[in-house]
Design a protein around this motif. Sequence first.
Motif, PDB file in Angstrom:
ATOM      1  N   VAL A 127      16.100 -13.633  -2.450  1.00 23.59           N
ATOM      2  CA  VAL A 127      17.593 -14.084  -2.195  1.00 23.59           C
ATOM      3  C   VAL A 127      18.353 -13.045  -1.118  1.00 23.59           C
ATOM      4  N   SER A 128      18.772 -13.695  -0.321  1.00 20.32           N
ATOM      5  CA  SER A 128      19.575 -12.759   0.770  1.00 20.32           C
ATOM      6  C   SER A 128      20.728 -12.250   0.027  1.00 20.32           C
ATOM      7  N   GLY A 129      21.164 -10.807   0.301  1.00 24.25           N
ATOM      8  CA  GLY A 129      22.280 -10.285  -0.518  1.00 24.25           C
ATOM      9  C   GLY A 129      22.020  -9.966  -1.801  1.00 24.25           C
ATOM     10  N   HIS A 130      20.919 -10.275  -2.480  1.00 22.33           N
ATOM     11  CA  HIS A 130      20.737  -9.811  -3.831  1.00 22.33           C
ATOM     12  C   HIS A 130      19.309  -9.043  -4.085  1.00 22.33           C
ATOM     13  N   ASP A 131      18.282  -9.682  -3.213  1.00 19.93           N
ATOM     14  CA  ASP A 131      17.021  -8.893  -3.375  1.00 19.93           C
ATOM     15  C   ASP A 131      16.676  -8.145  -2.170  1.00 19.93           C
ATOM     16  N   SER A 132      15.935  -7.166  -2.210  1.00 22.76           N
ATOM     17  CA  SER A 132      15.278  -6.241  -1.205  1.00 22.76           C
ATOM     18  C   SER A 132      13.845  -5.943  -1.412  1.00 22.76           C
ATOM     19  N   GLY A 133      13.129  -6.191  -0.160  1.00 21.89           N
ATOM     20  CA  GLY A 133      11.561  -5.939  -0.258  1.00 21.89           C
ATOM     21  C   GLY A 133      11.366  -4.438  -0.396  1.00 21.89           C
ATOM     22  N   PRO A 134      10.068  -4.198  -0.750  1.00 23.11           N
ATOM     23  CA  PRO A 134       9.576  -2.796  -1.166  1.00 23.11           C
ATOM     24  C   PRO A 134       9.774  -1.739   0.051  1.00 23.11           C
ATOM     25  N   VAL A 135      10.091  -0.536  -0.126  1.00 24.40           N
ATOM     26  CA  VAL A 135      10.121   0.610   0.746  1.00 24.40           C
ATOM     27  C   VAL A 135       9.530   1.844   0.080  1.00 24.40           C
ATOM     28  N   PHE A 136       8.415   2.621   0.617  1.00 25.17           N
ATOM     29  CA  PHE A 136       7.808   3.364  -0.150  1.00 25.17           C
ATOM     30  C   PHE A 136       8.738   4.837  -0.038  1.00 25.17           C
ATOM     31  N   GLU A 137       8.764   5.265  -1.517  1.00 23.19           N
ATOM     32  CA  GLU A 137       9.699   6.753  -1.607  1.00 23.19           C
ATOM     33  C   GLU A 137       8.373   7.672  -1.775  1.00 23.19           C
ATOM     34  N   GLU A 138       7.147   7.139  -2.385  1.00 20.71           N
ATOM     35  CA  GLU A 138       6.247   8.105  -2.586  1.00 20.71           C
ATOM     36  C   GLU A 138       4.917   7.423  -2.234  1.00 20.71           C
ATOM     37  N   GLN A 139       4.095   8.162  -1.322  1.00 21.08           N
ATOM     38  CA  GLN A 139       2.718   7.491  -1.072  1.00 21.08           C
ATOM     39  C   GLN A 139       1.468   8.492  -1.471  1.00 21.08           C
ATOM     40  N   PRO A 140       0.464   7.698  -1.798  1.00 18.85           N
ATOM     41  CA  PRO A 140      -0.772   8.732  -2.022  1.00 18.85           C
ATOM     42  C   PRO A 140      -1.025   9.697  -1.056  1.00 18.85           C
ATOM     43  N   SER A 141      -1.487  10.922  -1.675  1.00 18.44           N
ATOM     44  CA  SER A 141      -1.825  12.262  -0.839  1.00 18.44           C
ATOM     45  C   SER A 141      -3.342  12.237  -0.983  1.00 18.44           C
ATOM     46  N   SER A 142      -4.086  12.677   0.072  1.00 18.22           N
ATOM     47  CA  SER A 142      -5.393  12.919  -0.017  1.00 18.22           C
ATOM     48  C   SER A 142      -5.721  14.191  -0.691  1.00 18.22           C
ATOM     49  N   LEU A 143      -6.819  14.198  -1.263  1.00 13.10           N
ATOM     50  CA  LEU A 143      -7.316  15.238  -2.227  1.00 13.10           C
ATOM     51  C   LEU A 143      -8.687  15.696  -2.030  1.00 13.10           C
ATOM     52  N   ILE A 144      -9.300  16.897  -2.337  1.00 13.31           N
ATOM     53  CA  ILE A 144     -10.540  17.208  -2.243  1.00 13.31           C
ATOM     54  C   ILE A 144     -10.881  17.966  -3.621  1.00 13.31           C
ATOM     55  N   TYR A 145     -11.883  17.380  -4.258  1.00 17.54           N
ATOM     56  CA  TYR A 145     -12.347  17.563  -5.836  1.00 17.54           C
ATOM     57  C   TYR A 145     -13.660  18.189  -5.432  1.00 17.54           C
ATOM     58  N   PRO A 146     -13.929  19.367  -6.418  1.00 18.87           N
ATOM     59  CA  PRO A 146     -14.946  20.274  -6.283  1.00 18.87           C
ATOM     60  C   PRO A 146     -16.277  19.337  -6.785  1.00 18.87           C
ATOM     61  N   GLU A 147     -17.265  19.469  -5.610  1.00 18.73           N
ATOM     62  CA  GLU A 147     -18.493  18.605  -6.250  1.00 18.73           C
ATOM     63  C   GLU A 147     -19.199  19.283  -7.273  1.00 18.73           C
ATOM     64  N   GLY A 148     -19.866  18.377  -8.177  1.00 18.52           N
ATOM     65  CA  GLY A 148     -20.429  19.011  -9.335  1.00 18.52           C
ATOM     66  C   GLY A 148     -19.490  19.164 -10.571  1.00 18.52           C
ATOM     67  N   LEU A 149     -18.304  19.054 -10.544  1.00 23.69           N
ATOM     68  CA  LEU A 149     -17.498  19.216 -11.412  1.00 23.69           C
ATOM     69  C   LEU A 149     -17.202  17.918 -12.113  1.00 23.69           C
ATOM     70  N   THR A 150     -17.902  17.831 -13.206  1.00 24.82           N
ATOM     71  CA  THR A 150     -18.177  16.152 -13.848  1.00 24.82           C
ATOM     72  C   THR A 150     -16.960  15.881 -14.808  1.00 24.82           C
ATOM     73  N   GLU A 151     -16.521  16.931 -15.425  1.00 22.68           N
ATOM     74  CA  GLU A 151     -15.411  16.852 -16.312  1.00 22.68           C
ATOM     75  C   GLU A 151     -13.899  17.090 -15.566  1.00 22.68           C
TER      76      GLU A 151
END
Length: 1003
Positions: free
Chosen positions: A14-38
Amino acid sequence: MENLMCLLLLNVCVSGHDSGPVFEEQPSSLIYPEGLTEGKVILSCQARASPAASYRQTLTSPTVAPGSRLLVISSPESVRDTGSYQCLAINRCGTIVSKAASVKFGYLNDFPTDSRSPQTAYEGAGTFLACRPPPHYPALSYRWFINEFPNFLKNEKSDGRWFVSQVTGNLYLAKAEQNDTGNYFCFTTINMDISSKSTFSRPNQLTVLSDANPRKSTPSIKVRFPAETYRLAGQTAQLECFAYGNPVPKLRWRKVDGLLPAKSGSSVEGPTLTLPDLSFDDEGIYECEAYNSQGSDAYQGRITQPQWLQVMSDSEVEISSELLWSCIAAGKPKPSVRWLRNGQSISTQDRVEVNGARLKISNLALEDSGMYQCVAENKHGTIYSSAELRVQVQAPDFRLNPVRKLIPAARGGQVKIECRPRAAPKPSLFWSRGTELLTNSSRVTVAPDGVLSILNISRADEGKYTCFAENYLGKANSTGHLSVRDATKITLAPSNADINQGENVSLQCHAAHDPTMDLSFSWNLNGVMLDLEDSAGPYHRIEGKENIGDLIILNAQLSQAGVYTCTAQTVVDSASAVAKLVVRGPPGPPGGLLVKNVAETSVELRWSRGYDNHSPIGKYVIRGRWALSSQWRQMRTGPSNIEGNAESARVIGLMPWMDYEFQVIASNILGSGEPSMASHTVRTQQAAPTVAPSGLGGGGGDRHELIITWTPMAREYQNGDGFGYILAFKRTEAPTWTTLKIPQVDSSRYVYYNDSLSPYSPFVVKIRAYNCRGEGPFSQIAVVHSAEEEPTLGPLGINATALSAFEIQVSWDPIHQLSTDVLLRGYEIRYWRQHEREAAADRVRTLGQETSARVSGLRPSTRYHVAVLAYNSAGTGPSSPRTTVTTRKPPPNRRPGNISWRTDDAWVTVRWDHVMALHNESAVLGYKVSMLKLLLPKDNSYVVLEIRSWGEGGDGPAHEIIVSRDSGTGMMVQNGSPSYLFGLPLHLLSLLVLLALISPAGL
């Protein structure tokens, strides 16, 4: 409201009532230690939307709850979970896709156990040790330690000689020194999001070979940052640069095509330039320069990044119309652009045309509404831009934009009345006045966008005006009332003015207006509005009647000359009048300064005349500065007086082979103007040296040596490249000179060695400078003696006497039998306590033929050994026979007590108690009384008395009292002891009296 509820139930945006999504937080790349299973990997995203957005991931996982903004991967495994993840934010207005976040697994293997080959380097030369790190991911951080852990190398303690590259891990050494010999270990660390790991290499053995005369060398850059460095906005760029050289080169950075960003901080003078939080302004060419006294070397590279130059924005567009969006990105290589609608790729079909960075949708329909994204990507990264499209369909509605209820207008003027209802598709618009439908005429116009214009307004035009709007969904109208007022007129216009710089001027401006409205005045200069509210500024309004708007300009400057416009304004109209202000002042800066015909000691300057600021230019002055001075100074010229109509002159009296900058200043009867822009730096031609080195002398050194010294020539006297010295010397009786060249510019000493050289032989020496253009004049001749022999005899007749607890007197017989090649420069007294070794002796030296000296700073009641030696520049001779002396007991460590005094006209009488010595203190032989008289205004003088005991051990501590001429009597009581009385005249300014102790009864 019922229609709105219906749309909400139908899940329609609905125009004037609704608004589409706008990202405030986006996922960040990360590096996980190989072999750390827990453990767990968590990716999150958050979008602003109305109604609230729901979420899903591009990779499904049983650990993701429906609609959750969190992706949780439990017990991560490299084979299963490595990949790229994106978050989708969804509501009824559309869908957007986040930037991709990668999940990768980090590892660091151990270094190979193989031994590494030893390396050698010569003293003064540069070298490097290779790290050769083991397999790893991601990038490592590097450090090196020497011989044993954790003796890490620290660059701040090495004068910039060491550098560890964080790109290759290699250790670089700008200039090797002998103490650099050792075993070096490369220490690597991998840093991941939740842990880190380190390992170090086998030893790298480095041996630095001695070089008796290390060669000076110009800098040579060995560590170079890439010619093209790519980073995304917000990331950090680090550029490495390091050079070999002797002396150790210094480093400095600059941005070739602009100013170096301030955020680079202190890194601009180090081997690593750090640019955090990159922005588009940081793109460009960067240069690293390495320099020392021998020369310089430089290297350049570029930082680039993908960057949006043009992006789309949220749009509300009428149904059946056309949409045209552009997304243009910059980067190298050039980024490709693709388009998404609600997270899905779109391509050319039917009404949609995708042409690279351009999206065109024709004949818009309701179903075209949604969230659109353009994605620019190249091999270095991806960037997103998002916008919402709303296709509108609506009957005409004036509720948000009605026609103005009251529309004032000035008689004789014009008015524009807007008609802007909300409607989709566009409505048909027409106007009426009362019941009369308006059509276009010479005075009345209805524009296609519905704006009603009326020219040359009269009282007859007053009344109600109605705008009608209609489309196939319905019709609406809105009415306003036009009110005609008296026109505003300037009754007293400002007059032109002509003043000198620094003077004040007043510009008048009066106006008449409709009394039912407020009147305001404004002024502008050359079309720029003036700030009349700044009390500290040059522009001020005269406070007074409403219809007076006079302007006062204080301390007028050249920049305030021009056309001034006074505007009298009401809410319906305005009237203006102009005046020209001429400000006469010193000339403006000359332009186009060029340097021509560069010679050894002169150059020719040419320039173009600057603006004379309404007063003829009388003369020019040329200023210059050179590489060794930052101050601008007036230069000698030919002709010496440069007339105002000149546009060239010759600068004379310059130093050869020197870098100069010049500027030209014009002046007239009102003063000197601003200088021109500095010329480009120019270096004068080379010439042979014209002055000889100074400070020629020498002497001393070891046996069989002749040492010659001089003051190195300053840069301004070298006159050319290839600079050095020609040294000539000979024995005073020899017929021929020995000459040699010394090519080092900073040399200040030469040592001539010859086994047959007799001690203290006289030589005559002279020196001249040379360069690639020739030789300069010789200096005046100086006489320098070869190294002396040490004295061969020691003094006799040594006698040491204790003077006090802290001082002794030492005397000896002079030495008379020295040979002609041994010069006696004085005697050295050595003294040490009885229980100490002679090697720890303290020393006191005398000059010349003195045969006695006092030695102070000794300990009380202490036995000392004393010896005396003769010395000269070659060293000391044999020691005299030892003698011993014992210092006296220390004086009592107490001040005289129970002091009292009485003043009588010009005398003061003082009484104190006797100081009694302890068994380990020297006896009191008397007292010292010192007086200092201070004269105050109006003869309010007073004296300061110090009273202390004295004896064989020296002076005891003093007791200080202040006695005023008018104080009468006074007393400082401490204890009961025998008293002593003494009188002093008050008229003396200073006095020291020594009292010998006779008998208490006698006083």
